[in-house]
Scaffold this active site. Structure first.
Site, short mmCIF file in Angstrom:
data_model
loop_
_atom_site.label_atom_id
_atom_site.label_comp_id
_atom_site.label_asym_id
_atom_site.label_seq_id
_atom_site.Cartn_x
_atom_site.Cartn_y
_atom_site.Cartn_z
N GLU A 57 0.86 -1.20 0.00
CA GLU A 57 0.00 0.00 0.00
C GLU A 57 0.89 1.24 0.00
O GLU A 57 2.00 1.23 0.55
CB GLU A 57 -0.89 -0.01 1.25
CG GLU A 57 -1.78 1.22 1.34
CD GLU A 57 -2.89 1.11 2.38
OE1 GLU A 57 -2.93 0.10 3.14
OE2 GLU A 57 -3.74 2.02 2.42
N ASN A 217 -12.26 -1.34 -0.99
CA ASN A 217 -11.57 -1.86 0.20
C ASN A 217 -12.30 -1.39 1.43
O ASN A 217 -12.64 -0.20 1.55
CB ASN A 217 -10.13 -1.33 0.23
CG ASN A 217 -9.44 -1.62 1.56
OD1 ASN A 217 -9.04 -2.75 1.83
ND2 ASN A 217 -9.32 -0.61 2.41
N GLU A 218 -12.55 -2.30 2.35
CA GLU A 218 -13.21 -1.95 3.62
C GLU A 218 -14.35 -0.96 3.36
O GLU A 218 -14.39 0.15 3.92
CB GLU A 218 -12.20 -1.42 4.65
CG GLU A 218 -11.16 -2.48 4.99
CD GLU A 218 -10.32 -2.19 6.23
OE1 GLU A 218 -10.31 -1.05 6.73
OE2 GLU A 218 -9.65 -3.14 6.71
N TYR A 288 -6.92 -8.48 11.88
CA TYR A 288 -5.64 -8.13 12.50
C TYR A 288 -5.64 -8.62 13.95
O TYR A 288 -6.69 -8.64 14.61
CB TYR A 288 -5.42 -6.61 12.48
CG TYR A 288 -5.07 -6.09 11.10
CD1 TYR A 288 -3.79 -6.23 10.60
CD2 TYR A 288 -6.02 -5.46 10.30
CE1 TYR A 288 -3.44 -5.76 9.34
CE2 TYR A 288 -5.69 -4.98 9.04
CZ TYR A 288 -4.40 -5.13 8.56
OH TYR A 288 -4.06 -4.66 7.32
N GLU A 351 -6.27 -9.13 4.33
CA GLU A 351 -5.30 -8.45 5.20
C GLU A 351 -5.28 -9.21 6.52
O GLU A 351 -6.31 -9.38 7.16
CB GLU A 351 -5.73 -6.99 5.48
CG GLU A 351 -5.70 -6.11 4.24
CD GLU A 351 -6.07 -4.66 4.53
OE1 GLU A 351 -5.94 -4.21 5.69
OE2 GLU A 351 -6.49 -3.97 3.58
N GLN A 401 1.97 -5.81 6.05
CA GLN A 401 2.21 -5.55 4.65
C GLN A 401 3.64 -5.97 4.32
O GLN A 401 4.41 -6.27 5.24
CB GLN A 401 1.99 -4.08 4.36
CG GLN A 401 0.54 -3.64 4.62
CD GLN A 401 0.21 -2.29 3.99
OE1 GLN A 401 0.97 -1.74 3.22
NE2 GLN A 401 -0.95 -1.74 4.35
O1 AHR Z 1 -3.04 -2.22 6.45
C1 AHR Z 1 -3.34 -0.96 6.95
C2 AHR Z 1 -4.81 -0.61 6.78
O2 AHR Z 1 -5.58 -1.48 7.55
C3 AHR Z 1 -5.37 -0.76 5.39
O3 AHR Z 1 -5.15 0.36 4.60
C4 AHR Z 1 -6.83 -0.93 5.65
O4 AHR Z 1 -7.48 -1.67 4.65
C5 AHR Z 1 -6.88 -1.60 7.01
O5 AHR Z 1 -7.76 -0.98 7.85
#
Ligand code: AHR
Length: 552
Positions: A57, A217-218, A288, A351, A401
């Site tokens: 990103e 995205n999201e 996450y 992610e 990432q």
């Molecule tokens: O990976 C960092 C961020 O986390 C990304 O831009 C987003 O998609 C997520 O919230």
């Protein structure tokens, strides 16, 4: 010297010539406390190389200072792309690379990143005003996007490392037509469209044939704050009648935040009302691991811990959260199946990884940059093992990432570069790719810890196995911080002829690779003297292991 913590009679031998090797012997005097049963007759599905996906990103130091150094840089590069990163990544056979975001994707105009570099516009980066910036971040490409790395550069990078590109379209701030023209630019045959002519002028006459496209995205958050029903309408508009230039495009819908089953159910229901699910190849799930507070808070900032300095409770809390990915996969899969009865649509764990508080980044321009220890290696191993165990459901996955951001494989600053323990796990585990995942039952006493003053546990051993011809690969994580787990490994339906492998741990669980000491945490070879009967191996505390088992 390797610290093995070997239980029972599994023996650790070390002498000068064996310095980097760990030996374990069967038979042993006492019963093993753990068992692994590999059922070679029970195939789950092929492990998609796309599960070994990455995420790039335009955020902090990922592109500028990480991947892209520029053609004129003194840092060795291939057309501006950091050579050391290309060489190291290629070795792990990356399946997929997702770009340009993330939240950045829904603010990005792809036209800014094509054509002569000197004429490209500078824009304010999406992350410019991010509250997460550590104090005193300097201005630079991480705040003002210079567009020196664009579509062509990204696609060249994918070619260099041998990965499939996966491009996330801007659904929030551009129109569907802009998306169609991006597809046209990438995929229309030479000489057929204005898009293909511009591409040829830039140096690529032949189409790139990009197959994977993310539709926003999201979209429940930074991608537009839509309701599932609103997003379903947008998704339909973006994906209806996209020119495909003879290639079946794989669209990925912007899926849920973690356990939000409501998002999945309502989106699938709404899309199905117009019979529009047919265009969708994958459904993206983001997960996450960040809250190490032991249930004391759910606050996004308060709940996070340090990347390097953590206590036992924080170790287990982070890994327990990563382990929840299994439940998320199963739950979303079941909800998807309520509508997509034949389960044609795959889950894409778009992610995933560890997210710590700021403070351990290599440079203060690396927003969301963080260090990595053996805890991250265990997290990576247990996540990849989970994806393998659900190989029929998980079509792709991207760790977040690639470099200088969250759970990275690489840390780079100017001419300095290192690979993290997470990198080593990707390297070790890449042997599973394209193989058939085999049902594997792992049982061990749980690891015990104290959570907010109360007794708590997490599973200690976790793993997966895959098979191709006579080659069986077993990967195992031991999340127990203190105890080795001696396991009896039974391969059902086959005879074992030899076993060898690799294992990564650290004498200090806080140890990490630095620019000064880049090989502090790395795997070591293991050899198992196989006799008759089951394989017996002692998995060291806080470790990740791969066993290469040859069958008769
Ligand atoms: O990976 C960092 C961020 O986390 C990304 O831009 C987003 O998609 C997520 O919230």
């Amino acid at each position: 010297m390797v610290s093995a913590g070997v239980a029972g009679a599994a023996l650790l031998l070390a002498n000068k010539s064996f310095e980097r090797k760990l030996f374990a012997f069967a038979p042993r005097a006492v019963a093993s406390d753990s068992h692994i049963e590999i059922l070679t007759g029970e195939a789950i599905g092929a492990i998609a190389p796309e599960i070994y996906g990455h995420f790039v990103e335009h955020l902090g130091g990922v592109v500028y200072d990480g991947l892209w150094v520029g053609e004129k840089s003194k840092v060795p590069n291939i057309g501006g792309i950091r050579k050391a990163l290309v060489d190291a990544l290629k070795k792990t056979s990356p399946g997929l690379v997702r770009w340009p975001g993330g939240c950045f994707a829904d603010s990005y105009n792809w036209r800014d990143g094509i054509g002569p570099k000197a004429q490209r516009p500078r824009r304010t980066n999406f992350w410019h005003d991010a509250a997460e910036w550590p104090t005193g971040s300097p201005d630079g490409p991480w705040k003002y996007e210079p567009n020196q790395f664009g579509t062509d550069d990204f696609l060249h990078f994918c070619n260099l490392v041998g990965a499939q590109p996966y491009i996330a379209a801007n659904l929030r701030s551009l129109n569907a037509n802009d998306f169609y023209e991006w597809v046209e630019y990438c995929n229309s045959p030479a000489g057929s469209t204005t898009g293909s002519d511009i591409r040829a002028t830039a140096g690529d006459r032949e189409p790139f044939n990009v197959q994977y496209w993310g539709i926003g995205n999201e979209s429940w958050g930074c991608g537009g704050n839509f309701t599932p029903e609103e997003y379903a309408a947008e998704y339909r508009r973006f994906t209806a009648w996209v020119p495909n230039y003879g290639k079946r495009l794989a669209f990925v819908g912007s899926g849920p935040n973690g356990g939000d089953l409501d998002w999945t159910r309502r989106f699938f229901t709404k899309l199905n009302e117009r019979r529009a699910l047919g265009s969708m190849w994958g459904w993206a799930l983001h997960h996450y691991s960040w809250n190490v507070s032991g249930g004391r808070t759910t606050d996004w900032r308060q709940g996070k811990g340090d990347a390097v300095n953590y206590n036992d409770e924080e170790w287990y809390e982070l890994l327990n959260q990563a382990d929840q990915i299994e439940t998320l996969i199963t739950n979303h899969w079941n909800v998807m199946g309520e509508i997509d009865r034949s389960h044609r649509i795959k889950l894409v764990v778009d992610e995933w990884g560890a997210w710590y508080k700021p403070g351990s980044e290599a440079n203060n321009s690396h927003l969301l940059g963080q260090q990595a220890t053996i805890r991250d290696a265990v997290l990576a191993g247990l996540s990849l093992d989970t994806f393998h165990r659900h190989a029929e459901k998980v079509g792709a996955a991207n760790i977040a990432q690639l470099v200088n951001c969250l759970q990275s494989l690489f840390i780079a600053h100017e001419d300095q570069f290192l690979v993290t323990p997470t990198y080593h796990v990707f390297d070790m585990y890449s042997a599973h790719q394209k193989r058939s995942a085999i049902r594997t039952i792992v049982s061990s006493p749980p690891a015990a810890y104290t959570r907010n003053g109360q007794p708590a546990t997490m599973r200690a051993l976790n793993g997966s196995a895959s098979l191709k011809d006579r080659q069986l690969t077993l990967t195992v994580t031991n999340a127990d911080l203190k105890n080795a787990r001696e396991a009896e490994i039974l391969v059902r339906g086959a005879t074992v002829t030899s076993v060898k492998g690799l294992s990564i741990t650290a004498d200090d669980v806080h140890a990490h690779n630095t620019f000064q000491d880049p090989r502090r945490v790395e795997p070591k070879a293991i050899t198992i003297a196989q006799r008759n009967g089951p394989i017996v191996f002692s998995f060291r505390p806080a470790s990740v292991t791969r066993l290469d088992i040859t069958l008769a």
